[in-house]
Design a protein around this motif. Sequence first.
Motif, PDB file in Angstrom:
ATOM      1  N   GLY A 159       0.783  -1.216   0.000  1.00 50.17           N
ATOM      2  CA  GLY A 159       0.000   0.000   0.000  1.00 50.17           C
ATOM      3  C   GLY A 159       0.819   1.271   0.000  1.00 50.17           C
ATOM      4  N   THR A 160       2.149   1.148  -0.056  1.00 50.98           N
ATOM      5  CA  THR A 160       3.015   2.323  -0.101  1.00 50.98           C
ATOM      6  C   THR A 160       4.037   2.163  -1.206  1.00 50.98           C
ATOM      7  N   PRO A 161       4.445   3.262  -1.847  1.00 52.38           N
ATOM      8  CA  PRO A 161       5.427   3.165  -2.941  1.00 52.38           C
ATOM      9  C   PRO A 161       6.738   2.536  -2.513  1.00 52.38           C
ATOM     10  N   GLY A 162       7.231   2.844  -1.295  1.00 51.89           N
ATOM     11  CA  GLY A 162       8.502   2.301  -0.845  1.00 51.89           C
ATOM     12  C   GLY A 162       8.407   0.871  -0.369  1.00 51.89           C
ATOM     13  N   GLY A 163       7.185   0.425  -0.108  1.00 54.80           N
ATOM     14  CA  GLY A 163       6.994  -0.962   0.274  1.00 54.80           C
ATOM     15  C   GLY A 163       7.133  -1.258   1.745  1.00 54.80           C
ATOM     16  N   VAL A 164       7.346  -0.240   2.603  1.00 52.37           N
ATOM     17  CA  VAL A 164       7.472  -0.478   4.033  1.00 52.37           C
ATOM     18  C   VAL A 164       6.343   0.239   4.738  1.00 52.37           C
ATOM     19  N   SER A 165       5.506  -0.505   5.405  1.00 51.07           N
ATOM     20  CA  SER A 165       4.353   0.081   6.058  1.00 51.07           C
ATOM     21  C   SER A 165       4.108  -0.634   7.380  1.00 51.07           C
ATOM     22  N   GLY A 166       4.653  -0.080   8.470  1.00 49.03           N
ATOM     23  CA  GLY A 166       4.434  -0.660   9.777  1.00 49.03           C
ATOM     24  C   GLY A 166       5.110  -1.995   9.992  1.00 49.03           C
ATOM     25  N   ILE A 167       6.209  -2.264   9.281  1.00 46.60           N
ATOM     26  CA  ILE A 167       6.927  -3.524   9.419  1.00 46.60           C
ATOM     27  C   ILE A 167       8.183  -3.295  10.258  1.00 46.60           C
ATOM     28  N   ASN A 168       8.427  -4.163  11.221  1.00 47.54           N
ATOM     29  CA  ASN A 168       9.633  -4.058  12.040  1.00 47.54           C
ATOM     30  C   ASN A 168      10.787  -4.804  11.382  1.00 47.54           C
ATOM     31  N   LEU A 169      11.934  -4.137  11.306  1.00 43.57           N
ATOM     32  CA  LEU A 169      13.145  -4.764  10.786  1.00 43.57           C
ATOM     33  C   LEU A 169      14.203  -4.716  11.877  1.00 43.57           C
ATOM     34  N   ASN A 170      14.732  -5.849  12.261  1.00 41.26           N
ATOM     35  CA  ASN A 170      15.780  -5.907  13.277  1.00 41.26           C
ATOM     36  C   ASN A 170      17.129  -6.017  12.595  1.00 41.26           C
ATOM     37  N   LEU A 171      17.948  -4.987  12.778  1.00 40.84           N
ATOM     38  CA  LEU A 171      19.279  -4.945  12.178  1.00 40.84           C
ATOM     39  C   LEU A 171      20.310  -4.990  13.291  1.00 40.84           C
ATOM     40  N   VAL A 172      21.182  -5.996  13.262  1.00 39.48           N
ATOM     41  CA  VAL A 172      22.189  -6.177  14.309  1.00 39.48           C
ATOM     42  C   VAL A 172      23.557  -5.864  13.714  1.00 39.48           C
ATOM     43  N   MET A 173      24.270  -4.922  14.369  1.00 35.50           N
ATOM     44  CA  MET A 173      25.612  -4.569  13.904  1.00 35.50           C
ATOM     45  C   MET A 173      26.442  -4.097  15.087  1.00 35.50           C
ATOM     46  N   ASP A 177      29.017  -1.412  17.076  1.00 33.52           N
ATOM     47  CA  ASP A 177      29.144   0.038  17.116  1.00 33.52           C
ATOM     48  C   ASP A 177      30.226   0.515  16.158  1.00 33.52           C
ATOM     49  N   ARG A 178      31.272  -0.308  15.969  1.00 34.35           N
ATOM     50  CA  ARG A 178      32.346   0.081  15.039  1.00 34.35           C
ATOM     51  C   ARG A 178      31.840   0.150  13.607  1.00 34.35           C
ATOM     52  N   THR A 179      30.962  -0.793  13.235  1.00 32.83           N
ATOM     53  CA  THR A 179      30.408  -0.767  11.886  1.00 32.83           C
ATOM     54  C   THR A 179      29.559   0.473  11.675  1.00 32.83           C
ATOM     55  N   LEU A 180      28.767   0.837  12.684  1.00 30.89           N
ATOM     56  CA  LEU A 180      27.862   1.963  12.535  1.00 30.89           C
ATOM     57  C   LEU A 180      28.593   3.295  12.542  1.00 30.89           C
ATOM     58  N   PHE A 181      29.531   3.472  13.488  1.00 27.59           N
ATOM     59  CA  PHE A 181      30.111   4.795  13.688  1.00 27.59           C
ATOM     60  C   PHE A 181      31.507   4.983  13.095  1.00 27.59           C
ATOM     61  N   GLN A 182      32.236   3.866  12.860  1.00 26.95           N
ATOM     62  CA  GLN A 182      33.628   4.005  12.449  1.00 26.95           C
ATOM     63  C   GLN A 182      33.907   3.450  11.057  1.00 26.95           C
ATOM     64  N   GLY A 183      32.886   3.050  10.322  1.00 24.07           N
ATOM     65  CA  GLY A 183      33.086   2.542   8.971  1.00 24.07           C
ATOM     66  C   GLY A 183      33.742   1.183   8.929  1.00 24.07           C
ATOM     67  N   ASP A 184      33.668   0.404  10.009  1.00 23.89           N
ATOM     68  CA  ASP A 184      34.284  -0.921  10.049  1.00 23.89           C
ATOM     69  C   ASP A 184      33.601  -1.838   9.027  1.00 23.89           C
ATOM     70  N   PRO A 185      34.354  -2.695   8.335  1.00 22.70           N
ATOM     71  CA  PRO A 185      33.764  -3.559   7.306  1.00 22.70           C
ATOM     72  C   PRO A 185      33.014  -4.775   7.848  1.00 22.70           C
ATOM     73  N   GLU A 186      33.010  -4.973   9.176  1.00 22.43           N
ATOM     74  CA  GLU A 186      32.297  -6.108   9.748  1.00 22.43           C
ATOM     75  C   GLU A 186      30.834  -6.083   9.284  1.00 22.43           C
ATOM     76  N   PRO A 187      30.346  -7.138   8.626  1.00 17.98           N
ATOM     77  CA  PRO A 187      28.970  -7.125   8.120  1.00 17.98           C
ATOM     78  C   PRO A 187      27.945  -7.130   9.246  1.00 17.98           C
ATOM     79  N   ALA A 188      26.743  -6.728   8.928  1.00 17.75           N
ATOM     80  CA  ALA A 188      25.633  -6.729   9.872  1.00 17.75           C
ATOM     81  C   ALA A 188      24.739  -7.931   9.580  1.00 17.75           C
ATOM     82  N   ARG A 189      23.691  -8.097  10.394  1.00 20.31           N
ATOM     83  CA  ARG A 189      22.742  -9.187  10.159  1.00 20.31           C
ATOM     84  C   ARG A 189      21.329  -8.654  10.255  1.00 20.31           C
ATOM     85  N   LEU A 190      20.543  -8.899   9.227  1.00 24.52           N
ATOM     86  CA  LEU A 190      19.147  -8.471   9.183  1.00 24.52           C
ATOM     87  C   LEU A 190      18.277  -9.670   9.514  1.00 24.52           C
ATOM     88  N   GLU A 191      17.513  -9.563  10.586  1.00 24.73           N
ATOM     89  CA  GLU A 191      16.687 -10.685  11.015  1.00 24.73           C
ATOM     90  C   GLU A 191      15.673 -11.046   9.928  1.00 24.73           C
TER      91      GLU A 191
END
Length: 441
Positions: free
Chosen positions: A233-247, A249-263
């Motif tokens: 129902g939305t152009p972007g395709g996200v409407s009230g859906i929860n996405l859990n992204l685990v990463m 702090d180094r990946t988020l703030f320091q550009g570390d290449p350690e990959p994240a995990r999307l539940e």
Amino acid sequence: MLAVASLPISADSSELIDEIRELEDLKSAVSARQARAAVALDLAQRSQQADAGVPAAERGAGVAAQVALARRESPNRGSRLLGFAKALVTEMPRTMAALESGQLNEWRATLLVKETACLSVEDRAAVDEELAPDAGTFDGAGDKAIIAAAKAAAYRRDPRSVAQRASHAATERTVSLRPAPDTMTYLTALLPVAQGVAVYAALTRTADSVRSSGDGRTRGQVMADTLTERVTGTPGGVSGINLNLVMTDRTLFQGDPEPARLEGYGIVPSEWARALLVEEQGGSEDQPRRDAHPLVEGPRDAHPADRSEFKVLLRRLYTAPGSGELLTMDSKARFFPQRLRRFIHIRDHTCRTPYCDAPIRHIDHVVPWHSEGSTHLHNGAGLCEACNHTKENPGWAAKSMPGGVHTIRVSTPTGHSYESKAPPLPGHRSTGVRIQSEFTN
């Protein structure tokens, strides 16, 4: 097995082809032997359960799961393998003989079992006789030819059962999701033929219309975008859906290449994860600001019309904290508190039974509550529904093993044991913080 692996490889092409064919025949013979062993195991377990006073209707429970563990397969696959073995050994002797001699491989024998599943034992045996390999049915035939021959023979024996099977198939309609390479997914719908054709035709018409008006997207891209928009129902395709992204702090703030995990998906590149979090005006994709506002834009490569805002909630999850209710909470209650359930779900990612990667449906005790198992993190595990029921069968046991990574040892009625380790989270080699981000529109 070691003797085969140590044999020298010939340099002669003709001898190599002969060896490849001999090994293929050997694989078929081994598959047949496995089928006979599986049926013998089922009979032995049923006999033992009868001696133990297990009601007739419950005998055989857990046998398929043991077959799965022994073959390093998922429990669902184990059920199919046991059913396949029973059909071959008890109802389809000609197909079994063809498998043992190498005239059929395990997959093609499976096709014959599948296409005759709706028939009675007598009719199935008749089809097995009709399609006997010595009649030349399978010489040079591919999978489609074998399926067609089996379907035709089954319909001739019992057209009503085949028709009923087709009617019943509509009740198995479903939608599934599985990961694809490069942070993509396969969204698959199993539909009755009329509805499936209608959905595809509607998407095709829309794509043709949009492209004729000058849209630069490919036909497939328009169809995919249209499907997403019409379902969500939305152009972007996200409407009230929860996405859990685990990463980390180094990946988020320091550009570390350690990959994240999307539940619900799995490992994603660090750059992709940061791009999902970054504000349009708040920083670059490679260096998000530490003071980023909790409202962020969608992925950078989206069209302007497709961008939609997400609310971002950051929670710190520690690998081995000394205290804190989320991780060290111990409870006398039978059910896990919601925050502890959420943590176990993120830690385990998929069902913790060895070789099973089905989605988690139950958060339950490793040592059962009725066996004095406590309600805390180390004694909790995420399981699919089938595995959670299987572990309650007589002779099954599980326990958590000591160590840094959460490990479960599962023991079966035959005395065999299998271990399952929780999948490593991003940055698992360190004791740093985890950042969990939840996006809600």
